[in-house]
Write a protein that holds these residues in place. Structure first.
Motif, PDB file in Angstrom:
ATOM      1  N   GLU A  55      49.919  71.401 -38.548  1.00  0.00           N
ATOM      2  CA  GLU A  55      50.149  72.616 -39.462  1.00  0.00           C
ATOM      3  C   GLU A  55      49.921  72.192 -40.612  1.00  0.00           C
ATOM      4  O   GLU A  55      50.275  70.790 -40.947  1.00  0.00           O
ATOM      5  CB  GLU A  55      51.642  73.269 -39.155  1.00  0.00           C
ATOM      6  N   SER A  56      49.479  73.267 -41.329  1.00  0.00           N
ATOM      7  CA  SER A  56      49.795  72.287 -43.335  1.00  0.00           C
ATOM      8  C   SER A  56      50.997  72.781 -42.948  1.00  0.00           C
ATOM      9  O   SER A  56      51.881  73.396 -43.042  1.00  0.00           O
ATOM     10  CB  SER A  56      48.477  73.303 -43.757  1.00  0.00           C
ATOM     11  N   PRO A 512      45.484  83.107 -54.052  1.00  0.00           N
ATOM     12  CA  PRO A 512      46.908  82.404 -53.661  1.00  0.00           C
ATOM     13  C   PRO A 512      47.972  83.734 -53.142  1.00  0.00           C
ATOM     14  O   PRO A 512      47.084  84.760 -52.971  1.00  0.00           O
ATOM     15  CB  PRO A 512      47.696  82.373 -54.589  1.00  0.00           C
ATOM     16  N   PRO A 513      49.195  82.917 -51.761  1.00  0.00           N
ATOM     17  CA  PRO A 513      50.048  84.332 -51.941  1.00  0.00           C
ATOM     18  C   PRO A 513      50.200  85.070 -52.617  1.00  0.00           C
ATOM     19  O   PRO A 513      50.091  84.781 -53.808  1.00  0.00           O
ATOM     20  CB  PRO A 513      51.090  83.217 -51.416  1.00  0.00           C
ATOM     21  N   VAL A 519      52.196  81.445 -46.459  1.00  0.00           N
ATOM     22  CA  VAL A 519      51.608  81.944 -45.654  1.00  0.00           C
ATOM     23  C   VAL A 519      51.539  79.989 -45.177  1.00  0.00           C
ATOM     24  O   VAL A 519      52.042  79.541 -45.847  1.00  0.00           O
ATOM     25  CB  VAL A 519      50.471  81.943 -46.061  1.00  0.00           C
ATOM     26  N   LYS A 520      50.665  80.085 -44.310  1.00  0.00           N
ATOM     27  CA  LYS A 520      50.534  78.289 -43.559  1.00  0.00           C
ATOM     28  C   LYS A 520      48.884  78.619 -42.720  1.00  0.00           C
ATOM     29  O   LYS A 520      48.971  79.500 -42.231  1.00  0.00           O
ATOM     30  CB  LYS A 520      51.472  78.004 -42.964  1.00  0.00           C
ATOM     31  N   LEU A 539      45.409  81.384 -39.832  1.00  0.00           N
ATOM     32  CA  LEU A 539      46.333  81.922 -41.017  1.00  0.00           C
ATOM     33  C   LEU A 539      47.385  82.453 -39.900  1.00  0.00           C
ATOM     34  O   LEU A 539      48.065  83.619 -39.558  1.00  0.00           O
ATOM     35  CB  LEU A 539      45.311  83.211 -42.306  1.00  0.00           C
ATOM     36  N   LEU A 540      48.514  82.225 -40.616  1.00  0.00           N
ATOM     37  CA  LEU A 540      49.658  82.832 -40.283  1.00  0.00           C
ATOM     38  C   LEU A 540      50.345  83.575 -41.639  1.00  0.00           C
ATOM     39  O   LEU A 540      50.863  82.400 -43.166  1.00  0.00           O
ATOM     40  CB  LEU A 540      50.965  81.758 -39.259  1.00  0.00           C
TER      41      LEU A 540
END
Length: 591
Positions: A55-56, A512-513, A519-520, A539-540
């Motif tokens: 994951e990022s 950006p968010p 988000v990640k 994208l989550l």
């Protein structure tokens, strides 16, 4: 040779030196200054210090920060949907075709809510109502009335979902237009669900009648009689109470639904109103025009942003759910009509944008549009400008591009007055002089179309990413970020598909968010991330704007660790750029 001879000058030399100095000073003094400091655009996301394998890191808006609290409501007293209709604001504004004040709006909501409970026999927290309406004042009043009485509503992002929703989630009542009633009754009869339905019709109908076990009431009668009865004062709903379920289709065509609470929608309004810079914040002097249906979470957030800010508001013709011009067709033929709504029967983008001229509202100042609207609008303006004078257009284009590259845009320049103002008036009419901001969402926007749009409109343009299960924008670019970058280098083979690389290279960043989302990315390549390459994955998103999917098994939800709960899988591939902005490979338009 004496030094004095070398320094000897004549009048011409002095004049040329003075002219050169003057030109140098003019160039530096009149050189446009960027509207936002480049340093602020170099780090637009706040990034967590740690991440999980595959994951990022978690990304948040830099203004919110990793340790900051999400601003879940526009003001501390606005905790539920009806609170967005401020009772102390009595300035009139126009919603679609109705000029109304907030006290009048709340009074009509109370009367309609009383009528729905007593005449339609709807029960608090037990009944649910399907809103099968096009956008309008009737939709807004019904939505507010049901929410104030804690009666959840159902909405559909597309009419093709009507049959599966009636079969899998039969509502207690349906509110629809009188012209669509024959098709609806036919569908109810075919589904053998007549015993479950009370139908409230908006429009002309003689009197309440019984049709095949279906009770039919007139919306205007319910409001009028409700106003004459003793008004019901329901218990105030809690911010965590569900007030609506929005149904949509996933990319595979399967029915999906997300439940939204009052807090979800107030957080969505907060995120939406923060899309524009503080120097140009939304005010009651604005007129908002939306290309997103109120039957979708984001469309509803835009509408309630207008309600909360006291602005005029209307939606485009393309937002309609029902094609009432084809209401004479039997429902067996209506599936073809649904196709027409999404294809040939939809007006062209320019015709769609001018469809709001049928409403008695002032010229629009803020436009929430689709990418196709922006592209068509900018291309038409530039075409008109070029036809007026090719030479002037070339000079104006050169100077406007130079200003954009310096981070500066304006509608008040000499080149606007000479070239672009007339072109805008020919295409946009009165809106050419009033429009001051555009928010684009609902599909991919090509990066190469941004420069023409910025020159043609010369207003802040926000490119946002939305999702049908999220009430507010998930990602959104800075309105004054005018940077232009070459195509993003492709990701190494095996880490991204060809279609992903094409999207990452040629689609515009979505920023950006937003302030109410974190988000990640999942499924990233750990080795690439450790080498400092851009993270690429699925994208989550998580935050107060994210609804709760109703098709997820509760046991499966409970098995998720506490710290990992609440993440919504969007199904979209994304890439995080070095400045904290995102590029999303949007395969299909989001609703």
């Amino acid at each position: 040779m004496a030094l004095s001879n070398l320094l000897a000058t004549d009048d011409l030399t002095i004049i040329l030196a003075l002219v050169a100095a003057a030109l140098f000073l003019l160039h530096n003094l009149y050189k446009p200054q960027p509207l936002v400091h480049p340093i602020l655009l170099g780090r637009q996301s706040d990034v967590a210090r740690v991440r999980n394998p595959k994951e990022s890191a978690v990304y948040r808006n830099y203004g919110t920060g990793m340790l900051g609290r999400f601003p879940v409501r526009p003001a501390k007293e606005q905790q539920v949907l009806l609170d967005l209709v401020k009772p102390d604001s009595d300035a009139p504004r126009t919603l679609w075709s109705t000029k109304i004040t907030n006290p009048e709006l709340r009074q009509r909501v109370s009367a309609l809510g009383t009528g729905l409970v007593r005449l339609a026999n709807l029960d608090r927290e037990e009944s649910n109502v399907l809103l099968l309406l096009n956008d309008g004042i009737e939709f807004l009043l019904t939505d507010l009335a049901l929410a104030s009485h804690s009666i959840p509503s159902f909405t559909l992002s597309a009419l093709s979902l009507l049959s599966p929703v009636l079969e899998e989630h039969p509502p207690s009542a349906i509110v629809t237009d009188a012209k669509f009633l024959p098709q609806l009754l036919e569908l109810i009869h075919d589904s053998n669900e007549g015993v479950h339905h009370t139908v409230v019709v908006v429009g002309d109908l003689d009197k309440p009648i019984q049709v095949g076990g279906v009770r039919i009431l007139k919306w205007s009668d319910i409001e009028r009689e409700g106003a004459q009865l003793d008004q019901i004062v329901p218990p105030a709903p809690k911010p965590t109470d569900v007030f609506t379920v929005s149904f949509f289709a996933n990319p595979d065509g399967q029915l999906r639904g997300t439940s939204l609470t009052h807090e979800n929608i107030t957080a969505g309004v907060t995120s939406t109103r923060a899309l524009l810079p503080l120097s140009g914040a939304i005010s009651p002097l604005d007129t908002i025009v939306s290309g997103h249906s109120m039957s979708t979470p984001f469309g509803r957030a835009v509408a309630y942003t207008a309600v909360s800010e006291g602005t005029n508001f209307a939606t485009l013709k393309s937002t309609r759910l029902l094609n009432l011009d084809e209401s004479e067709l039997p429902f067996s033929s209506y599936s073809q009509t649904c196709t027409l709504i999404e294809a040939s029967d939809v007006p062209s983008e320019l015709e769609d944008l001018t469809s709001v001229e049928t409403y008695p509202i002032p010229s629009p100042t803020l436009l929430f549009a689709k990418p196709s609207h922006l592209t068509a609008l900018s291309n038409s303006i530039l075409k008109e400008a070029k036809q007026s004078s090719w030479l002037l257009h070339s000079l104006a284009w050169r100077h406007k591009v130079a200003g954009v590259l310096e981070g500066f845009i304006t509608k008040q320049s000499l080149w606007d007055r000479l070239v672009f103002d007339d072109a805008r008036v020919k295409v946009m009419g009165a809106g050419a002089g009033t429009i001051r901001g555009v928010v684009v969402s609902g599909g991919p926007l090509e990066a190469e179309s941004l420069m023409p749009a910025r020159i043609a409109l010369s207003v802040p343009i926000v490119n946002a990413y939305i999702h049908p299960a999220v009430s507010g924008p998930v990602l959104a670019s800075h309105p004054l970020d005018l940077q232009s970058f070459p195509p993003t280098p492709p990701v190494a083979s095996g880490k991204a598909s060809a279609s992903d690389n094409f999207a990452f290279a040629y689609q515009a960043p979505v920023g950006p968010p937003t302030i109410n989302a974190e988000v990640k990315l999942a499924g990233v390549d750990d080795d690439s991330v450790e080498k400092g390459e851009d993270p690429v994955g699925y994208l989550l998103v998580r935050g107060p704007t994210v609804g709760k999917l109703i098709h997820v098994d509760e046991d499966e939800r409970e098995n998720v660790p506490e710290e990992e709960r609440g993440w919504l899988e969007t199904g979209e591939r994304a890439r995080v750029l070095s400045n904290g902005t995102f590029k999303v490979a949007v395969s299909t338009p989001s609703s």
